[in-house]
Design a protein around this motif. Structure first.
Motif, PDB file in Angstrom:
ATOM      1  N   THR A  83      73.134 -17.082 -19.032  1.00  0.00           N
ATOM      2  CA  THR A  83      73.324 -16.954 -17.582  1.00  0.00           C
ATOM      3  C   THR A  83      73.743 -15.529 -17.234  1.00  0.00           C
ATOM      4  OG1 THR A  83      75.697 -17.421 -17.394  1.00  0.00           O
ATOM      5  CG2 THR A  83      74.208 -19.328 -17.624  1.00  0.00           C
ATOM      6  N   VAL A  84      73.655 -15.187 -15.962  1.00  0.00           N
ATOM      7  CA  VAL A  84      74.108 -13.880 -15.506  1.00  0.00           C
ATOM      8  C   VAL A  84      75.570 -13.931 -15.073  1.00  0.00           C
ATOM      9  CG1 VAL A  84      71.798 -13.129 -14.838  1.00  0.00           C
ATOM     10  CG2 VAL A  84      73.262 -14.251 -13.158  1.00  0.00           C
ATOM     11  N   GLU A  85      76.207 -15.048 -15.344  1.00  0.00           N
ATOM     12  CA  GLU A  85      77.611 -15.229 -14.980  1.00  0.00           C
ATOM     13  C   GLU A  85      78.498 -15.195 -16.227  1.00  0.00           C
ATOM     14  OE1 GLU A  85      77.970 -18.557 -12.293  1.00  0.00           O
ATOM     15  OE2 GLU A  85      75.951 -18.170 -11.545  1.00  0.00           O
ATOM     16  N   SER A  86      79.764 -15.496 -16.073  1.00  0.00           N
ATOM     17  CA  SER A  86      80.689 -15.450 -17.216  1.00  0.00           C
ATOM     18  C   SER A  86      80.382 -16.533 -18.250  1.00  0.00           C
ATOM     19  CB  SER A  86      82.137 -15.560 -16.747  1.00  0.00           C
ATOM     20  OG  SER A  86      82.330 -16.769 -16.050  1.00  0.00           O
ATOM     21  N   THR A  87      79.785 -17.646 -17.819  1.00  0.00           N
ATOM     22  CA  THR A  87      79.345 -18.677 -18.764  1.00  0.00           C
ATOM     23  C   THR A  87      78.192 -18.099 -19.572  1.00  0.00           C
ATOM     24  OG1 THR A  87      79.923 -20.410 -17.183  1.00  0.00           O
ATOM     25  CG2 THR A  87      78.410 -21.020 -18.965  1.00  0.00           C
ATOM     26  N   ARG A  88      78.332 -18.044 -20.906  1.00  0.00           N
ATOM     27  CA  ARG A  88      77.315 -17.390 -21.742  1.00  0.00           C
ATOM     28  C   ARG A  88      75.947 -18.037 -21.616  1.00  0.00           C
ATOM     29  NH1 ARG A  88      76.431 -13.822 -25.757  1.00  0.00           N
ATOM     30  NH2 ARG A  88      75.148 -14.460 -27.544  1.00  0.00           N
ATOM     31  N   TRP A  89      75.898 -19.380 -21.715  1.00  0.00           N
ATOM     32  CA  TRP A  89      74.615 -20.077 -21.632  1.00  0.00           C
ATOM     33  C   TRP A  89      74.835 -21.479 -21.110  1.00  0.00           C
ATOM     34  CZ3 TRP A  89      73.654 -24.562 -24.370  1.00  0.00           C
ATOM     35  CH2 TRP A  89      74.579 -24.879 -25.369  1.00  0.00           C
ATOM     36  N   GLU A  90      73.727 -22.131 -20.704  1.00  0.00           N
ATOM     37  CA  GLU A  90      73.802 -23.523 -20.295  1.00  0.00           C
ATOM     38  C   GLU A  90      72.438 -24.179 -20.481  1.00  0.00           C
ATOM     39  OE1 GLU A  90      74.910 -23.945 -16.199  1.00  0.00           O
ATOM     40  OE2 GLU A  90      72.931 -23.396 -15.464  1.00  0.00           O
ATOM     41  N   TYR A  91      72.466 -25.504 -20.658  1.00  0.00           N
ATOM     42  CA  TYR A  91      71.226 -26.263 -20.707  1.00  0.00           C
ATOM     43  C   TYR A  91      70.632 -26.309 -19.309  1.00  0.00           C
ATOM     44  CZ  TYR A  91      72.195 -27.859 -25.424  1.00  0.00           C
ATOM     45  OH  TYR A  91      72.429 -27.905 -26.762  1.00  0.00           O
ATOM     46  N   CYS A  92      69.331 -26.420 -19.241  1.00  0.00           N
ATOM     47  CA  CYS A  92      68.632 -26.450 -17.962  1.00  0.00           C
ATOM     48  C   CYS A  92      68.209 -27.874 -17.623  1.00  0.00           C
ATOM     49  CB  CYS A  92      67.396 -25.564 -18.031  1.00  0.00           C
ATOM     50  SG  CYS A  92      67.785 -23.852 -18.431  1.00  0.00           S
ATOM     51  N   ASP A  93      68.096 -28.135 -16.356  1.00  0.00           N
ATOM     52  CA  ASP A  93      67.708 -29.445 -15.868  1.00  0.00           C
ATOM     53  C   ASP A  93      66.187 -29.542 -15.807  1.00  0.00           C
ATOM     54  OD1 ASP A  93      67.847 -31.989 -14.854  1.00  0.00           O
ATOM     55  OD2 ASP A  93      68.260 -31.340 -12.805  1.00  0.00           O
ATOM     56  N   VAL A  94      65.566 -29.630 -16.983  1.00  0.00           N
ATOM     57  CA  VAL A  94      64.117 -29.726 -17.083  1.00  0.00           C
ATOM     58  C   VAL A  94      63.725 -31.198 -17.022  1.00  0.00           C
ATOM     59  CG1 VAL A  94      62.126 -29.332 -18.590  1.00  0.00           C
ATOM     60  CG2 VAL A  94      63.946 -27.627 -18.438  1.00  0.00           C
ATOM     61  N   PRO A  95      62.784 -31.551 -16.173  1.00  0.00           N
ATOM     62  CA  PRO A  95      62.348 -32.950 -16.096  1.00  0.00           C
ATOM     63  C   PRO A  95      61.821 -33.433 -17.447  1.00  0.00           C
ATOM     64  CG  PRO A  95      61.417 -31.666 -14.314  1.00  0.00           C
ATOM     65  CD  PRO A  95      62.055 -30.699 -15.264  1.00  0.00           C
ATOM     66  N   THR A  96      62.056 -34.692 -17.757  1.00  0.00           N
ATOM     67  CA  THR A  96      61.595 -35.248 -19.023  1.00  0.00           C
ATOM     68  C   THR A  96      60.725 -36.469 -18.782  1.00  0.00           C
ATOM     69  OG1 THR A  96      63.634 -36.513 -19.174  1.00  0.00           O
ATOM     70  CG2 THR A  96      63.581 -34.415 -20.337  1.00  0.00           C
ATOM     71  N   SER A  97      60.457 -37.215 -19.815  1.00  0.00           N
ATOM     72  CA  SER A  97      59.651 -38.436 -19.830  1.00  0.00           C
ATOM     73  C   SER A  97      58.248 -38.179 -19.296  1.00  0.00           C
ATOM     74  CB  SER A  97      60.359 -39.579 -19.099  1.00  0.00           C
ATOM     75  OG  SER A  97      60.440 -39.320 -17.717  1.00  0.00           O
ATOM     76  N   SER A  98      57.861 -38.832 -18.239  1.00  0.00           N
ATOM     77  CA  SER A  98      56.481 -38.742 -17.774  1.00  0.00           C
ATOM     78  C   SER A  98      56.297 -37.671 -16.695  1.00  0.00           C
ATOM     79  CB  SER A  98      56.021 -40.094 -17.244  1.00  0.00           C
ATOM     80  OG  SER A  98      56.824 -40.460 -16.134  1.00  0.00           O
ATOM     81  N   CYS A  99      57.140 -36.657 -16.683  1.00  0.00           N
ATOM     82  CA  CYS A  99      57.056 -35.680 -15.594  1.00  0.00           C
ATOM     83  C   CYS A  99      55.748 -34.914 -15.602  1.00  0.00           C
ATOM     84  CB  CYS A  99      58.229 -34.726 -15.619  1.00  0.00           C
ATOM     85  SG  CYS A  99      58.176 -33.552 -16.941  1.00  0.00           S
ATOM     86  N   SER A 100      55.123 -34.721 -16.758  1.00  0.00           N
ATOM     87  CA  SER A 100      53.868 -33.982 -16.767  1.00  0.00           C
ATOM     88  C   SER A 100      52.787 -34.742 -16.008  1.00  0.00           C
ATOM     89  CB  SER A 100      53.422 -33.670 -18.191  1.00  0.00           C
ATOM     90  OG  SER A 100      53.283 -34.859 -18.921  1.00  0.00           O
ATOM     91  N   GLU A 101      52.900 -36.063 -15.950  1.00  0.00           N
ATOM     92  CA  GLU A 101      51.955 -36.842 -15.157  1.00  0.00           C
ATOM     93  C   GLU A 101      52.273 -36.708 -13.674  1.00  0.00           C
ATOM     94  OE1 GLU A 101      52.130 -40.864 -16.486  1.00  0.00           O
ATOM     95  OE2 GLU A 101      51.841 -40.298 -18.579  1.00  0.00           O
ATOM     96  N   LEU A 102      53.562 -36.640 -13.347  1.00  0.00           N
ATOM     97  CA  LEU A 102      53.976 -36.553 -11.955  1.00  0.00           C
ATOM     98  C   LEU A 102      53.814 -35.142 -11.395  1.00  0.00           C
ATOM     99  CD1 LEU A 102      57.272 -38.618 -12.269  1.00  0.00           C
ATOM    100  CD2 LEU A 102      55.080 -39.412 -11.356  1.00  0.00           C
ATOM    101  N   ALA A 103      54.113 -34.154 -12.197  1.00  0.00           N
ATOM    102  CA  ALA A 103      54.045 -32.758 -11.758  1.00  0.00           C
ATOM    103  C   ALA A 103      53.612 -31.887 -12.932  1.00  0.00           C
ATOM    104  CB  ALA A 103      55.393 -32.318 -11.226  1.00  0.00           C
TER     105      ALA A 103
END
Length: 82
Positions: A45-65
């Motif tokens: 991150t560009v903040e004081s928190t070094r890193w974080e997990y991202c909210d990436v869609p999972t499961s069948s998201c490739s079918e939806l988007a």
């Protein structure tokens, strides 16, 4: 989530996850990726928190988007723009 640091820069957080060290990981711009193949896509991150997990869609998201390009369960092949 927080704004991600571009993989190609070393500020504010220095790191070794670069496109030179991980050429097949899609370390483009400041997109969430999983170059280590561990639990899921993440970013520095560009903040004081070094890193974080991202909210990436999972499961069948490739079918939806299809533009999300979710990839495998651990998102190691995720190449979307989140």
């Amino acid at each position: 989530g927080k704004t991600c640091q571009a993989w190609s820069v070393q500020s504010p957080h220095e790191h070794t996850r670069t496109s030179e060290n991980y050429p097949s990981s899609g370390l483009d711009a400041n997109y969430c990726r999983n170059p280590d193949g561990v639990l899921g896509a993440w970013c520095y991150t560009v903040e004081s928190t070094r890193w974080e997990y991202c909210d990436v869609p999972t499961s069948s998201c490739s079918e939806l988007a299809p533009e999300y390009k979710c990839g495998t369960a651990n998102q190691a092949d995720y190449r979307g723009t989140i």
